[in-house]
Design a protein around this motif. Structure first.
Motif, PDB file in Angstrom:
ATOM      1  N   HIS A  30      -4.683 -37.181   6.959  1.00 43.74           N
ATOM      2  CA  HIS A  30      -3.419 -37.575   8.120  1.00 43.74           C
ATOM      3  C   HIS A  30      -1.741 -35.904   6.894  1.00 43.74           C
ATOM      4  O   HIS A  30      -2.216 -36.056   5.636  1.00 43.74           O
ATOM      5  CB  HIS A  30      -3.108 -38.441   6.908  1.00 43.74           C
ATOM      6  N   PRO A  48      -8.625 -38.560   4.870  1.00 44.00           N
ATOM      7  CA  PRO A  48      -8.672 -39.671   5.004  1.00 44.00           C
ATOM      8  C   PRO A  48      -9.525 -40.478   4.164  1.00 44.00           C
ATOM      9  O   PRO A  48      -9.583 -41.838   4.213  1.00 44.00           O
ATOM     10  CB  PRO A  48      -9.450 -39.570   6.472  1.00 44.00           C
ATOM     11  N   GLN A 163      -2.618 -46.834  -0.031  1.00 42.22           N
ATOM     12  CA  GLN A 163      -3.567 -47.284   0.623  1.00 42.22           C
ATOM     13  C   GLN A 163      -4.321 -47.628   0.648  1.00 42.22           C
ATOM     14  O   GLN A 163      -5.456 -46.575  -0.562  1.00 42.22           O
ATOM     15  CB  GLN A 163      -3.299 -45.830   1.655  1.00 42.22           C
ATOM     16  N   LYS A 164      -5.403 -47.878   1.568  1.00 42.86           N
ATOM     17  CA  LYS A 164      -7.026 -47.702   1.032  1.00 42.86           C
ATOM     18  C   LYS A 164      -7.561 -47.220   2.537  1.00 42.86           C
ATOM     19  O   LYS A 164      -6.901 -47.082   4.373  1.00 42.86           O
ATOM     20  CB  LYS A 164      -7.696 -49.720   1.720  1.00 42.86           C
ATOM     21  N   PRO A 165      -8.584 -46.185   2.397  1.00 44.94           N
ATOM     22  CA  PRO A 165      -9.234 -45.584   3.342  1.00 44.94           C
ATOM     23  C   PRO A 165      -9.705 -46.379   4.686  1.00 44.94           C
ATOM     24  O   PRO A 165      -9.787 -47.507   4.040  1.00 44.94           O
ATOM     25  CB  PRO A 165     -10.914 -45.397   2.991  1.00 44.94           C
ATOM     26  N   PRO A 166      -9.800 -46.363   5.536  1.00 46.85           N
ATOM     27  CA  PRO A 166      -9.952 -46.908   7.543  1.00 46.85           C
ATOM     28  C   PRO A 166     -11.379 -46.980   7.273  1.00 46.85           C
ATOM     29  O   PRO A 166     -12.008 -46.579   6.150  1.00 46.85           O
ATOM     30  CB  PRO A 166      -9.056 -45.798   8.614  1.00 46.85           C
ATOM     31  N   THR A 167     -11.748 -48.712   7.166  1.00 47.86           N
ATOM     32  CA  THR A 167     -13.261 -48.383   7.763  1.00 47.86           C
ATOM     33  C   THR A 167     -14.091 -47.448   8.509  1.00 47.86           C
ATOM     34  O   THR A 167     -15.463 -47.894   7.451  1.00 47.86           O
ATOM     35  CB  THR A 167     -13.203 -49.968   8.300  1.00 47.86           C
ATOM     36  N   ASP A 168     -13.895 -47.013   9.480  1.00 47.81           N
ATOM     37  CA  ASP A 168     -14.812 -46.013   9.676  1.00 47.81           C
ATOM     38  C   ASP A 168     -14.835 -45.004   9.018  1.00 47.81           C
ATOM     39  O   ASP A 168     -15.797 -43.736   8.969  1.00 47.81           O
ATOM     40  CB  ASP A 168     -14.095 -45.241  11.071  1.00 47.81           C
ATOM     41  N   VAL A 169     -14.050 -44.442   7.233  1.00 45.63           N
ATOM     42  CA  VAL A 169     -14.479 -43.826   6.626  1.00 45.63           C
ATOM     43  C   VAL A 169     -15.226 -43.510   5.660  1.00 45.63           C
ATOM     44  O   VAL A 169     -14.961 -45.292   4.613  1.00 45.63           O
ATOM     45  CB  VAL A 169     -13.049 -43.133   5.884  1.00 45.63           C
TER      46      VAL A 169
END
Length: 183
Positions: A30, A48, A163-169
């Motif tokens: 990002h 990410p 922020q939180k890491p996305p679920t796909d990470v």
């Protein structure tokens, strides 16, 4: 027929081996763009998983991260990616008023945290360094490269905390230490 199968598998193996030669591993990052003072635009590329950030300014690349991913000032690190040398290390604590960045050149950059109802500000040796007003980052002009590096670290820290890491990470952590401590 066996010669054809052997020849075909040999060509297939060589083609796959050749295809793997030019591959480079690269994580999608990002990007945050900001301008520091009168210099060119700098780009802060954030992992990410929010574990590290790469700051690209002019020809230099710095890696910003917390040692062992422990988000306290004394675990803060800034590393030059080209030489792999540590540029700055965080020390002290905000609570005791001893928070600082110690740079390789011997410069000690003392920072102070002032909290208010809707944000906070980080004050460096030359004045305001980083400001969060109404829960958003406000621009602050920096004076030199040390100011800019510290400010970039606080931008990374703010993004990491909000922020939180996305679920796909997928983030793999070790639970061995916690199991040994319970015994």
């Amino acid at each position: 027929m066996k010669k054809f199968a052997l020849l075909f598998s040999l060509v297939l193996i060589l083609a796959t081996a050749k295809a793997q030669e030019n591959q480079t591993w690269k994580t999608p990052m990002h990007e945050v763009k900001f301008i520091s003072g009168e210099s060119e635009e700098a780009i802060l590329s954030i992992d990410p998983g929010l574990r590290f950030a790469d700051l690209r300014q002019n020809e230099r690349v710095f890696r910003l991260f917390y040692d062992n991913n422990n988000a306290v000032i004394k675990k803060a690190r800034i590393v030059d990616q080209h030489s792999n040398l540590m540029v700055a290390k965080g020390r002290g604590s905000y609570f005791w008023g001893t928070a600082r960045f110690e740079f390789i050149g011997g410069d000690v950059f003392r920072v102070k945290l002032n909290r208010n109802r809707n944000g906070y500000e980080i004050i460096g040796p030359y004045g305001r360094l980083f400001v969060v007003e109404n829960f958003g980052i406000s621009p602050v002009k920096t004076l030199n490269e040390l100011d800019f590096l510290a400010q970039a670290f606080y931008v990374f820290d703010r993004i990491k905390t909000t922020q939180k890491p996305p679920t796909d990470v997928i983030i793999i952590t070790s639970s061995i230490n916690t199991l040994n401590q319970k015994k």
